[in-house]
Scaffold this motif. Structure first.
Motif, PDB file in Angstrom:
ATOM      1  N   TYR A   1       0.860  -1.183   0.000  1.00 50.15           N
ATOM      2  CA  TYR A   1       0.000   0.000   0.000  1.00 50.15           C
ATOM      3  C   TYR A   1       0.895   1.231   0.000  1.00 50.15           C
ATOM      4  N   THR A   2       0.635   2.159  -0.908  1.00 50.30           N
ATOM      5  CA  THR A   2       1.443   3.364  -1.010  1.00 50.30           C
ATOM      6  C   THR A   2       0.580   4.585  -0.752  1.00 50.30           C
ATOM      7  N   ALA A   3       0.926   5.347   0.267  1.00 54.32           N
ATOM      8  CA  ALA A   3       0.218   6.579   0.599  1.00 54.32           C
ATOM      9  C   ALA A   3       1.030   7.315   1.650  1.00 54.32           C
ATOM     10  N   SER A   4       1.014   8.634   1.585  1.00 52.31           N
ATOM     11  CA  SER A   4       1.718   9.435   2.579  1.00 52.31           C
ATOM     12  C   SER A   4       0.855   9.621   3.817  1.00 52.31           C
TER      13      SER A   4
ATOM     14  N   PRO B   1      -3.185   6.758   6.802  1.00 51.35           N
ATOM     15  CA  PRO B   1      -4.043   7.307   5.753  1.00 51.35           C
ATOM     16  C   PRO B   1      -5.371   6.548   5.662  1.00 51.35           C
ATOM     17  N   VAL B   2      -6.470   7.282   5.543  1.00 57.93           N
ATOM     18  CA  VAL B   2      -7.788   6.657   5.423  1.00 57.93           C
ATOM     19  C   VAL B   2      -7.841   5.751   4.204  1.00 57.93           C
ATOM     20  N   GLU B   3      -7.173   6.148   3.103  1.00 57.95           N
ATOM     21  CA  GLU B   3      -7.248   5.342   1.883  1.00 57.95           C
ATOM     22  C   GLU B   3      -6.607   3.964   2.070  1.00 57.95           C
TER      23      GLU B   3
ATOM     24  N   LYS C   1     -11.434  -4.204   4.297  1.00 64.31           N
ATOM     25  CA  LYS C   1     -12.163  -5.117   3.411  1.00 64.31           C
ATOM     26  C   LYS C   1     -11.847  -6.579   3.723  1.00 64.31           C
ATOM     27  N   ILE C   2     -10.816  -6.831   4.547  1.00 67.03           N
ATOM     28  CA  ILE C   2     -10.551  -8.196   5.003  1.00 67.03           C
ATOM     29  C   ILE C   2     -11.681  -8.691   5.892  1.00 67.03           C
ATOM     30  N   CYS C   3     -12.447  -7.761   6.449  1.00 72.89           N
ATOM     31  CA  CYS C   3     -13.637  -8.084   7.247  1.00 72.89           C
ATOM     32  C   CYS C   3     -14.824  -8.238   6.303  1.00 72.89           C
ATOM     33  N   PRO C   4     -15.635  -9.290   6.432  1.00 70.10           N
ATOM     34  CA  PRO C   4     -16.793  -9.462   5.549  1.00 70.10           C
ATOM     35  C   PRO C   4     -17.734  -8.263   5.630  1.00 70.10           C
ATOM     36  N   PRO C   5     -18.443  -7.951   4.553  1.00 69.39           N
ATOM     37  CA  PRO C   5     -19.411  -6.855   4.576  1.00 69.39           C
ATOM     38  C   PRO C   5     -20.394  -7.011   5.731  1.00 69.39           C
ATOM     39  N   ALA C   6     -20.681  -5.907   6.404  1.00 68.24           N
ATOM     40  CA  ALA C   6     -21.568  -5.856   7.574  1.00 68.24           C
ATOM     41  C   ALA C   6     -20.976  -6.554   8.791  1.00 68.24           C
TER      42      ALA C   6
ATOM     43  N   THR D   1      -9.108   6.406  12.825  1.00 62.13           N
ATOM     44  CA  THR D   1      -9.040   6.175  11.379  1.00 62.13           C
ATOM     45  C   THR D   1      -9.539   4.791  10.987  1.00 62.13           C
ATOM     46  N   THR D   2      -9.189   3.759  11.760  1.00 61.99           N
ATOM     47  CA  THR D   2      -9.684   2.411  11.448  1.00 61.99           C
ATOM     48  C   THR D   2     -11.209   2.388  11.495  1.00 61.99           C
ATOM     49  N   GLY D   3     -11.786   3.019  12.501  1.00 59.79           N
ATOM     50  CA  GLY D   3     -13.234   3.048  12.628  1.00 59.79           C
ATOM     51  C   GLY D   3     -13.903   3.819  11.509  1.00 59.79           C
ATOM     52  N   VAL D   4     -13.323   4.957  11.135  1.00 56.49           N
ATOM     53  CA  VAL D   4     -13.869   5.745  10.021  1.00 56.49           C
ATOM     54  C   VAL D   4     -13.865   4.900   8.745  1.00 56.49           C
ATOM     55  N   ALA D   5     -12.745   4.232   8.483  1.00 59.61           N
ATOM     56  CA  ALA D   5     -12.655   3.386   7.295  1.00 59.61           C
ATOM     57  C   ALA D   5     -13.682   2.263   7.329  1.00 59.61           C
TER      58      ALA D   5
END
Length: 249
Positions: free
Chosen positions: A162-165, A178-180, A187-192, A204-208
């Motif tokens: 993953y590349t981001a500043s 970074p949020v991105e 996404k490693i967690c199943p939807p819902a 940040t983890t929670g926001v994502a």
């Protein structure tokens, strides 16, 4: 409720989270690193370790940053053991670390019962050159599973790089991710499903997780950062979410 934010010590709070109630643990614990010697690692604040002298911000320090190597490994093992208990079978753990603590983090993950599955890298393009040395432009994500991988449970294809500043505009935490990058990792967690972060920091983890349609359970020891995380989590919700949920009182 889309999210719950516990205030207090991570290990104490984790003991109150029910067995097999979360789908993924994604966390950025204090590294207890940032120094060439043991005295540098245990005797300096987070700000002095991870912020350059010419930094233009004055962000608050955070606790749990002064353990020596042996106590850090033991402490992290305890935390990952409680996280393992709270995670469903075939659930995942993703734990950030730096190069100094990478061996200890992989040991703690396995000692806690997780099956170690590999290491991903977060590449920071804007990182400080060091004369006569290799540039330290990566941090690492140690990941594992509780038991076997169940690819059918969440058939995603995620990269290992993953590349981001680090955030510059509106940065609110010394080691903010970074949020991105976090939006990809959750996404490693199943939807819902539910993401657990025992070291919520600025949230940040929670926001994502909320932005990607997952639920979130966080723990934060610092009242200063818990207040920031709470506001950021609220901002990530839609109006409909506000009618149904809110932070833990």
């Amino acid at each position: 409720m889309p999210y719950t934010l516990h205030r207090g010590d991570a290990l104490t709070a984790l003991t109150g989270i029910p067995d097999s109630s979360v789908d993924a643990v994604i966390t950025d614990p204090p590294y207890n690193s940032g120094g060439r010697t043991s005295s540098e690692r245990t005797g300096r604040t987070a700000r002095s370790k991870y912020t350059s002298a010419d930094a233009e911000h004055n962000l608050a320090n955070f606790p749990d940053e002064n353990r020596d190597q042996r106590s850090y490994g033991y402490w992290l093992t305890l935390l990952l053991t409680e996280s393992y208990r709270a995670t469903v079978e075939s659930g995942t753990a993703l734990v950030f670390t730096d190069w100094r603590q990478l061996p200890t983090t992989t040991d703690a993950l396995q000692a806690a019962g997780w099956t170690w599955r590999g290491i991903a890298s977060w590449h920071k393009p804007v990182s400080r050159p060091q004369k006569g040395r290799l540039k330290q432009s990566c941090e690492y994500i140690v990941w594992g599973t509780k038991g076997p991988v169940d690819a059918n449970r969440n058939p995603v294809y995620l990269p290992g790089l993953y590349t981001a500043s680090q955030p510059r505009k509106d940065r609110v935490h010394i080691t903010q991710k970074p949020v991105e990058v976090m939006r990809e990792l959750v996404k490693i967690c199943p939807p819902a499903g539910t993401v657990l972060d025992p070291f919520t920091g600025s949230g940040t983890t929670g926001v994502a997780a909320l932005l990607e349609g997952r639920r979130f359970v966080g723990v934060e020891l610092s009242d200063h950062y818990a207040d920031i995380a709470e506001q950021r989590l609220r901002n990530a919700l839609t109006q409909d979410d506000f009618d149904l949920a809110g932070p833990e009182e």
